[in-house]
Design an enzyme around this catalytic site. Structure first.
Site, PDB file in Angstrom:
ATOM      1  N   SER A   1       0.842  -1.195   0.000  1.00 11.28           N
ATOM      2  CA  SER A   1       0.000   0.000   0.000  1.00 11.28           C
ATOM      3  C   SER A   1       0.882   1.252   0.000  1.00 11.28           C
ATOM      4  O   SER A   1       1.698   1.421  -0.904  1.00 11.28           O
ATOM      5  CB  SER A   1      -0.959  -0.031   1.203  1.00 11.28           C
ATOM      6  OG  SER A   1      -1.980   0.930   1.055  1.00 11.28           O
TER       7      SER A   1
ATOM      8  N   GLU B   1      -1.878  -2.132  -8.353  1.00  9.95           N
ATOM      9  CA  GLU B   1      -3.057  -2.465  -7.542  1.00  9.95           C
ATOM     10  C   GLU B   1      -3.491  -1.204  -6.830  1.00  9.95           C
ATOM     11  O   GLU B   1      -2.726  -0.249  -6.714  1.00  9.95           O
ATOM     12  CB  GLU B   1      -2.742  -3.599  -6.552  1.00  9.95           C
ATOM     13  CG  GLU B   1      -1.740  -3.258  -5.461  1.00  9.95           C
ATOM     14  CD  GLU B   1      -2.359  -2.568  -4.236  1.00  9.95           C
ATOM     15  OE1 GLU B   1      -3.501  -2.882  -3.876  1.00  9.95           O
ATOM     16  OE2 GLU B   1      -1.682  -1.697  -3.647  1.00  9.95           O
TER      17      GLU B   1
ATOM     18  N   HIS C   1      -4.921  -5.113  -1.699  1.00 11.69           N
ATOM     19  CA  HIS C   1      -5.961  -4.926  -0.692  1.00 11.69           C
ATOM     20  C   HIS C   1      -7.091  -5.930  -0.920  1.00 11.69           C
ATOM     21  O   HIS C   1      -8.180  -5.589  -1.395  1.00 11.69           O
ATOM     22  CB  HIS C   1      -6.503  -3.501  -0.752  1.00 11.69           C
ATOM     23  CG  HIS C   1      -5.484  -2.446  -0.462  1.00 11.69           C
ATOM     24  ND1 HIS C   1      -4.533  -2.055  -1.372  1.00 11.69           N
ATOM     25  CD2 HIS C   1      -5.261  -1.709   0.661  1.00 11.69           C
ATOM     26  CE1 HIS C   1      -3.770  -1.113  -0.842  1.00 11.69           C
ATOM     27  NE2 HIS C   1      -4.197  -0.877   0.389  1.00 11.69           N
TER      28      HIS C   1
END
Length: 306
Positions: free
Chosen positions: A109, A207, A276
């Site tokens: 992330s 992503e 995620h």
């Protein structure tokens, strides 16, 4: 390419928060996962601090990172969670210290910015994988997510296939190159900086989470205009979760991905459970990898050495 050493039972790992503040109760629930693997756990001295939306000041978060890096007892640095804040540390990181003390660095992330910066400056292999406070503390965590951490204990060649999740071919072909990338928002934010993502001849992973379609469109367009998509040897599309539009009319994610990726002269596959999502499969970044759309596989060299 600089590979960190594999973990052994009895080793110590360090947990720090370079971005947003972790939920300390959730972090506490995750620590037994590591102790049950035979590891000792040391947490950063500033990990519980809060400065607005950050886990302490830049100086405090940076100090924890440098302390864990220099600590000979600590064999791996695991980030507690993402959120926001790691790009603020990149220009002050001691990259020479990181190169002199190569160790496992694990997270995803917002951690993407550090993955990119560290690889650009040191060549150190890092790991895109589930984090304690945001993933490992969940009572219903997927077994495949947990199993992906086993690659840290033994040099292991990984192969991602449809045995893990259904994969869709957006552009056919086979390609080899070092695997780079991560969160799309953070990759885009590196453009025009000293840490700009290098995709030339590499397999690019993307992503994201909680981004509306127009934002994903905008970021992919920025990567395209910057030449990052056409330079890539291949593209791996991980999870794009909670993609919701508050405006009408809108586009769906599949159409956006097709628009930017299906006409590339490089293989592109989507559907990878990386990011995620659950399962959230941990992978090494910076290692040589090969993707093949005919066999629908992504093969990766080990991220650690004995």
């Amino acid at each position: 390419m600089l590979r960190p050493k594999a973990l052994q039972k009895g080793d110590t790992i360090g947990i720090i928060a370079p971005a947003s503040p972790p939920n300390m109760k959730r972090l506490g629930k995750a620590i037994p996962f590591f102790t049950n693997l035979g590891l000792r756990v040391k947490v950063g001295r500033n990990i519980a601090k809060v400065s607005g939306y950050l886990a302490g000041t830049d100086e405090e978060r940076l100090a924890d990172f440098h302390d864990m890096t220099a600590d000979e007892e600590v064999k791996a640095i695991i980030f507690a969670r993402g959120g926001y804040g790691t790009p603020r540390l990149a220009s002050s990181l001691d990259y020479d210290l990181l190169a002199q003390h190569p160790k496992i660095i694990w997270g995803y992330s917002d951690i993407t910015y550090l993955h990119v910066a560290i690889q650009q400056k040191t060549g150190l292999i890092t790991f895109h994988g589930p984090m304690p406070a945001s993933d490992l503390a969940s009572p219903d965590i997927d077994e495949q997510t947990l199993a992906s951490l086993s690659q840290l204990f033994e040099p292991t060649s990984l192969q991602y296939s449809e045995e893990v999740s259904p994969l869709e071919v957006l552009a056919e072909g086979e390609a080899s190159g070092n695997l780079v990338g991560g969160n799309l928002t953070l990759l885009t934010s590196t453009l025009g900086t000293p840490y700009e993502i290098d995709t030339a001849g590499k397999i690019l992973l993307i992503e994201d989470v909680n981004e509306p379609p127009y934002r994903i469109d905008s970021m992919l367009n920025q990567l395209k205009v910057a030449g990052k998509l056409t330079q890539a040897a291949g593209v791996v599309v991980g999870s794009f979760t909670q993609v919701k539009s508050n405006t009408k009319p809108s586009c769906n994610l599949e159409d956006i991905l097709s628009h930017y990726l299906s006409d590339l002269s490089a293989p592109v596959m989507s559907g990878f459970a990386i990011g995620h999502c659950s399962p959230n499969i941990g992978i090494p970044l910076g290692v040589p990898a090969t993707m093949n759309t005919q066999t629908k596989t992504l093969s990766m060299m080990p991220g650690v050495i004995k």
